[in-house]
Design an enzyme around this catalytic site. Structure first.
Site, mmCIF file in Angstrom:
data_model
loop_
_atom_site.group_PDB
_atom_site.id
_atom_site.type_symbol
_atom_site.label_atom_id
_atom_site.label_comp_id
_atom_site.label_asym_id
_atom_site.label_seq_id
_atom_site.Cartn_x
_atom_site.Cartn_y
_atom_site.Cartn_z
ATOM 1 N N ASP A 1 0.028 7.838 3.450
ATOM 2 C CA ASP A 1 -0.894 6.802 3.929
ATOM 3 C C ASP A 1 -2.337 7.161 3.597
ATOM 4 O OD1 ASP A 1 -1.504 4.387 5.418
ATOM 5 O OD2 ASP A 1 -2.261 5.692 7.017
ATOM 6 N N HIS B 1 -3.971 3.591 3.966
ATOM 7 C CA HIS B 1 -4.604 4.152 5.173
ATOM 8 C C HIS B 1 -4.450 3.203 6.367
ATOM 9 C CE1 HIS B 1 -7.743 7.392 6.281
ATOM 10 N NE2 HIS B 1 -7.060 7.053 7.355
ATOM 11 N N LEU B 2 -3.190 2.949 6.727
ATOM 12 C CA LEU B 2 -2.864 2.004 7.796
ATOM 13 C C LEU B 2 -2.545 2.685 9.125
ATOM 14 C CD1 LEU B 2 -0.521 -0.481 5.867
ATOM 15 C CD2 LEU B 2 -2.971 -0.683 6.300
ATOM 16 N N GLU C 1 -10.325 8.102 -1.666
ATOM 17 C CA GLU C 1 -10.113 6.761 -1.142
ATOM 18 C C GLU C 1 -11.376 5.928 -1.321
ATOM 19 O OE1 GLU C 1 -8.635 6.815 2.862
ATOM 20 O OE2 GLU C 1 -6.860 7.988 2.340
#
Length: 530
Positions: A257, A280-281, A262
């Site tokens: 994730d 990235h949840l 990023e």
């Protein structure tokens, strides 16, 4: 009436909390992305409630002439210039535990997804195929789950893993045997976890100690057929080395994730079979978003209306009157904790803080929190004075406080003793009349050391040549020594040195000191000083 700007998307319920508490609130969820507009209006507000879209820079803070508090709905505050906020006297709050369950559940979901190849099977079926024999999965029941980091989120994952009838083992330098027993897990060293686990999940912050904790070297130690899950921080895993292990079959699958870079538009893990990736949840559930929004609204309202401080990252939870007197002592407490924290690699069992003289009459709960946060920041930079005591309690660390009347040459001092399975470590300090903290005793050896941002601590047998070795080595590597303190217990026995240097000491200099053979311990240290 205090005035608050909500510049990111927060729930209407959170906005209503401000109104119900009698605070004038402007809800402009798109304003945070407009830096020029934010700069123009920020001077009107006492409080700023944000998520991740608003970037609170030094320039914004310079224009925030009335701002008293920034509330971040969530844990990450990379979008806030905290040093600049501190200089402006602006409190920065976050909500450190609002996302814990959601992040833990996402890790479990990712583990299921990679175990049963759900995303690939779904895509295949959507494409009109019926490849039933292609997607052979594995059960979680009776498998060994290795949890790296057994703190708040990791502890929840341990609990969920046990509920799934998995055998749960955990590696965490701060996990005591007692707390491991309470979690129902087996505490192991990292190499054992790597070699035994069928699934490995990460729940640690990204620090110098944890960066690439799953390195190419450690990937070689993995049990064949293991599946790797990372919903914690990018940079914990060498993605390129893991991709190679996935391609050659040593690793059966991975679910990520978070990524080293990023937003992740490219990664060695992308487009590999049986690799599940999400953007990235970890905190992205309705409940988590609502929880952190409600929390930050309550915290900001409490501060603006009553002065109460909760979950502050740059201010102790003390009253304004206390802060005037306690400020230097809070700094000293943090320095004492940071010293021990940077030297301690094994789990901490107990922390005892002795307060002697005038300091014994102060708010020792706040001082204790500063000490504990200082100890834990070495392993978890996200820890603050509010969360540190909670984390210490959750990990079964025994915290004790002793107060006593003035007993020595100083009007007041603090002595910290930390107990692990391996050793007991102690350090003492005081605050001089100039308001500056000083270290006055280490390992029972009397010293007088100013605290600097960058220091080097060494231990050695009391023999000739130590000063020369330290000075020559630092000089050879371009490091200037600002202050130099030596101490010993008895002639010819234990001795210590504490160097205050102008800049971070390069790794080569530390290696060079160790290679002299004169020192039993060499540690570079860092302290947060103004």
């Amino acid at each position: 009436m205090p005035k608050v700007l909500v510049s990111d998307t927060l729930s209407e319920t959170a906005v209503q909390i401000f109104r119900d508490r009698g605070i004038d609130v402007d809800f402009e969820p798109g304003l945070g992305k407009d830096k020029d507009r934010l700069l123009e209006v920020i001077g009107q507000y006492d409080g700023l409630a944000i998520r991740s879209a608003t970037k609170v820079t030094a320039k914004i803070l310079a224009a925030a002439t009335n701002l008293k508090v920034i509330g971040r709905a969530g844990i990450g505050v990379d979008n806030v210039d905290i040093p600049a906020a501190s200089k402006k006297g602006v409190i920065v709050m976050n909500t450190p535990f609002g996302n814990s369950i959601t992040t833990a559940e996402h890790a479990i979901a990712m583990m299921f997804a990679v175990a049963r190849q759900i995303p690939e099977a779904s895509a295949s079926t959507h494409a009109g195929k019926w490849e039933k024999s292609r997607f052979m999965g594995v059960e979680l029941t009776a498998k060994t789950l290795g949890v790296i980091g057994a703190g708040n989120i990791g502890g929840i994952v341990c609990d969920r893993g046990r509920a799934l009838k998995m055998k749960v083992i955990a590696y965490d330098p701060f996990l005591s045997e007692d707390h491991a027993a309470k979690l129902g897990v087996t505490k192991v060293e990292l190499d054992e976890l790597l070699g035994r686990s069928d699934f490995i999940t990460f729940h640690v912050p990204l620090t110098d100690k944890t960066r690439n904790i799953l390195s190419r070297e450690n990937i070689a130690k993995l049990k064949p057929g293991v599946r790797i899950v990372n919903c914690a921080r990018g940079g914990l895993v060498d993605e390129e080395a893991l991709a190679e292990a996935l391609k050659d079959g040593r690793v059966a699958g991975a679910a990520f994730d978070v990524f080293a870079v990023e937003p992740a538009t490219d990664s060695p893990l992308f487009n590999l079979p049986n690799v599940v990736v999400t953007p990235h949840l970890g905190a992205a559930t309705t409940e988590a978003q609502e929880n952190v929004a409600l929390q930050v609204a309550e915290q900001m309202s409490d501060y603006l209306l009553t002065g109460a401080v909760s979950n502050a990252l740059n201010m102790p939870s003390v009253t304004a009157e206390e802060a005037k007197v306690m400020g230097p002592w809070l700094k000293l407490a943090a320095h004492l904790g940071a010293f021990v924290g940077q030297l301690t690699d094994e789990p901490v069992r107990a922390i005892n803080v002795l307060y002697d003289g005038q300091v014994a009459q102060m708010n020792t709960a706040a001082l204790n929190a500063s000490v504990i946060a200082g100890i834990m920041k070495a392993a978890n930079p996200d820890v603050n004075m509010v969360s540190a005591p909670i984390i210490a309690k959750d990990r079964g660390i025994d915290i004790s406080t002793t107060t006593q009347d003035k007993t020595g040459a100083f009007d007041a001092y603090i002595k910290l003793t930390v107990v692990t399975d391996e050793r007991e470590r102690s350090i003492a300090g005081t605050v001089f009349s100039d308001g500056k903290p000083r270290f006055i005793q280490i390992k029972g050896i009397t010293i007088d050391a100013e605290v600097g941002a960058h220091m080097v601590y060494t231990t050695n047998e009391d023999v000739p040549g130590i000063i020369g070795a330290l000075g020559n080595t630092m000089g050879a590597h371009g490091v200037n020594i600002a202050n130099f303190t030596l101490g010993r217990s008895v002639k010819g026995q234990d001795a210590i040195a504490l160097l205050y240097v102008d800049e971070a000491v390069p790794d080569q200099a530390i290696r060079a000191l160790k290679e002299t053979g004169l020192f039993t311990q060499v540690r570079p240290l860092q302290f947060e000083v103004e």
